[in-house]
Design a protein around this motif. Structure first.
Motif, short mmCIF file in Angstrom:
data_model
loop_
_atom_site.label_atom_id
_atom_site.label_comp_id
_atom_site.label_asym_id
_atom_site.label_seq_id
_atom_site.Cartn_x
_atom_site.Cartn_y
_atom_site.Cartn_z
N LEU A 319 32.01 6.98 42.68
CA LEU A 319 30.61 6.78 43.10
C LEU A 319 29.69 6.75 41.89
O LEU A 319 28.72 5.97 41.85
CB LEU A 319 30.20 7.91 44.05
CG LEU A 319 28.76 7.90 44.55
CD1 LEU A 319 28.42 6.59 45.26
CD2 LEU A 319 28.53 9.09 45.50
N GLN A 320 29.98 7.56 40.88
CA GLN A 320 29.15 7.60 39.68
C GLN A 320 29.07 6.23 39.01
O GLN A 320 28.02 5.86 38.47
CB GLN A 320 29.72 8.63 38.70
CG GLN A 320 28.92 8.77 37.41
CD GLN A 320 29.61 9.64 36.38
OE1 GLN A 320 30.74 10.09 36.59
NE2 GLN A 320 28.96 9.87 35.25
N THR A 321 30.17 5.47 39.05
CA THR A 321 30.18 4.15 38.40
C THR A 321 29.31 3.14 39.13
O THR A 321 29.00 2.07 38.58
CB THR A 321 31.61 3.60 38.32
OG1 THR A 321 32.11 3.36 39.65
CG2 THR A 321 32.54 4.56 37.60
N LYS A 322 28.88 3.48 40.36
CA LYS A 322 28.11 2.54 41.17
C LYS A 322 26.64 2.90 41.29
O LYS A 322 25.88 2.21 41.99
CB LYS A 322 28.72 2.47 42.58
CG LYS A 322 30.18 2.03 42.60
CD LYS A 322 30.76 2.12 44.00
CE LYS A 322 32.24 1.78 44.01
NZ LYS A 322 32.84 1.90 45.36
N THR A 323 26.23 3.99 40.63
CA THR A 323 24.83 4.42 40.76
C THR A 323 24.32 4.99 39.45
O THR A 323 25.08 5.56 38.66
CB THR A 323 24.69 5.49 41.86
OG1 THR A 323 23.34 5.97 41.89
CG2 THR A 323 25.61 6.67 41.62
N ASP A 324 23.02 4.83 39.22
CA ASP A 324 22.38 5.45 38.06
C ASP A 324 21.87 6.85 38.38
O ASP A 324 21.36 7.55 37.51
CB ASP A 324 21.19 4.59 37.58
CG ASP A 324 21.65 3.24 37.04
OD1 ASP A 324 22.77 3.19 36.48
OD2 ASP A 324 20.90 2.26 37.17
N LEU A 325 22.03 7.26 39.63
CA LEU A 325 21.51 8.55 40.06
C LEU A 325 22.37 9.71 39.56
O LEU A 325 21.88 10.82 39.37
CB LEU A 325 21.42 8.59 41.59
CG LEU A 325 20.30 9.43 42.19
CD1 LEU A 325 18.95 8.78 41.90
CD2 LEU A 325 20.49 9.57 43.69
N ILE A 326 23.66 9.44 39.34
CA ILE A 326 24.59 10.48 38.88
C ILE A 326 24.90 10.25 37.40
O ILE A 326 25.50 9.24 37.03
CB ILE A 326 25.90 10.49 39.70
CG1 ILE A 326 25.61 10.71 41.18
CG2 ILE A 326 26.84 11.57 39.17
CD1 ILE A 326 26.85 10.60 42.06
#
Length: 400
Positions: A319-326
């Motif tokens: 999921l981290q690879t798909k969002t700048d939030l994490i």
């Protein structure tokens, strides 16, 4: 969703409570006063390690409730002896002092170290080295041991005798010496400080430094213990041999109990009258903890914790690879922190709308501490809810 709002009650306002009233729980789920079901990834702050109301612990408590609730520690309590044997089995620790919480366990550890040096006539060894961003409790002394300024504010003067060194920094070990250092006290995973694991190489150097200066090592396993990282204690995964270990939280499946484990070298310095606790390790608490520990210590149980926690961590990394939030996924086992680019409370409140409970660990770290019994299906339910919530936040609050 429960809509109870904050209001004046006879309970002191020492917690920033969410407008949710929990009245029952089973396994990985809790239920509100209006019947809403929440997936609980807080586990009472890493406490309900076997899930809510585990049957085996409940059955053991029912038997004890019908037999004996409380007696003074002036008498032998069989459940205490059983629990102490379970806790020290196959560890370099020989005896246990029982109390009611993690802070009390840490207080006991600090007292024991002081008594050790007093008995040896080395009164100049009166400084305990702790680390920045640590958390050891909120009592007068454990608050002073905690290396966070926000915990100290409003409560000065602090109990003297603590030096705060930088965590995971070799230079921080330079203050350890054989003249004034009474002990080094640390968490191997700083929970409240942001879920920051100790680096293996740094721990190895810390052990070498302490050995060279004859300095005992106190490890605070209040949050990381009781199976949470995949071994019963986190220190079992590090090149370290502690002299004293503290435990609480998950030890009693939600029943209040704390424990300080020590090698005989140190334990011998607690003699009758040197320390005590009215309720510490009473028959009910010791029974709950003995049943809890016997379940968690099972190798098959711990292997399942390792497998399922790895499933959760890998899903979070994807999921981290798909969002700048994490920004970062870190931690061990089911003690995981997500460093965010937004305030953690924003994500926590948004997850509430999807009936998921999580915790902060500082302003921008989301802490995940589900029951150790959480299933793969429940992990995937959480990942789906987290993904949808992140997408909603990134899309400006519009549900996708």
């Amino acid at each position: 969703m429960s809509t109870q709002t904050s209001q004046t009650t006879a309970v002191m306002n020492t917690y920033g409570r969410f407008p949710i009233t929990l009245v029952s729980g089973k396994g990985s789920y809790v239920y509100t006063d209006d019947g809403t079901r929440y997936l609980d990834f807080t586990a009472g702050i890493a406490t309900c390690n076997l899930g809510h109301t585990p049957e085996a612990v409940k059955d053991a408590l029912h038997k004890q409730i019908d037999t004996l609730w409380h007696v003074s520690n002036l008498y032998t309590i069989p459940a205490q002896n059983k629990l102490a044997s379970l806790l020290t089995e196959n560890l370099p620790l020989d005896q246990v002092f029982f109390c009611n919480s993690g802070a009390e366990a840490n207080e006991a550890a600090i007292k024991l170290v002081k008594k050790y040096w007093f008995d040896h006539g080395e009164h100049s060894r009166n400084t305990i080295v702790t680390f920045t961003q640590s958390f050891h409790g909120r009592t007068g002394t454990t608050m002073a041991a905690t290396g966070q300024e926000k915990i100290h504010q409003g409560f000065t003067p602090l109990t003297p005798g603590f030096h705060y060194a930088p965590f995971n920094d070799d230079k921080g070990l330079d203050v350890i010496n054989k003249d004034t250092t009474a002990a080094v006290m640390l968490e191997l995973i700083q929970g409240e400080g942001g879920v920051i694991p100790a680096q293996r190489a740094w721990i190895e150097k810390l052990q070498q430094t302490c050995n060279a200066n004859q300095v005992p090592i106190l490890i605070d396993e209040v949050q990381s213990g009781a199976g949470r990282t995949g071994t019963f204690f986190a220190f079992e995964q590090y090149p370290v041999s502690p002299d004293i270990v503290t435990s609480a939280k998950g030890l009693g499946s939600g029943f209040p109990i704390g424990a300080m484990l020590a090698s005989k070298t140190f334990a011998d310095h607690f003699t009758p009258g040197s320390h005590g606790s009215t309720f510490g390790g009473n028959p009910l608490a010791a029974t709950a903890a003995a049943e809890t520990v016997s379940i968690i210590r099972n190798p098959e149980f711990l292997e399942q914790v390792k497998q399922n926690s790895e499933t959760l961590k890998k899903a979070l990394q994807r999921l981290q690879t798909k969002t700048d939030l994490i920004k970062e996924v870190r931690g061990k086992g089911f003690l995981i922190g997500l460093e965010l680019t937004v305030e953690a409370t924003e994500l926590i409140r948004a997850l509430h709308t999807r009936q998921i409970l999580t915790l902060p660990a500082g302003p921008n770290v989301l802490r995940l501490v589900p029951p150790l019994t959480v299933t793969e299906k429940e992990i995937m339910t959480f990942i789906t809810g987290l993904t949808e919530t992140i997408n909603e936040i990134e899309n400006g609050g519009n549900k996708s």
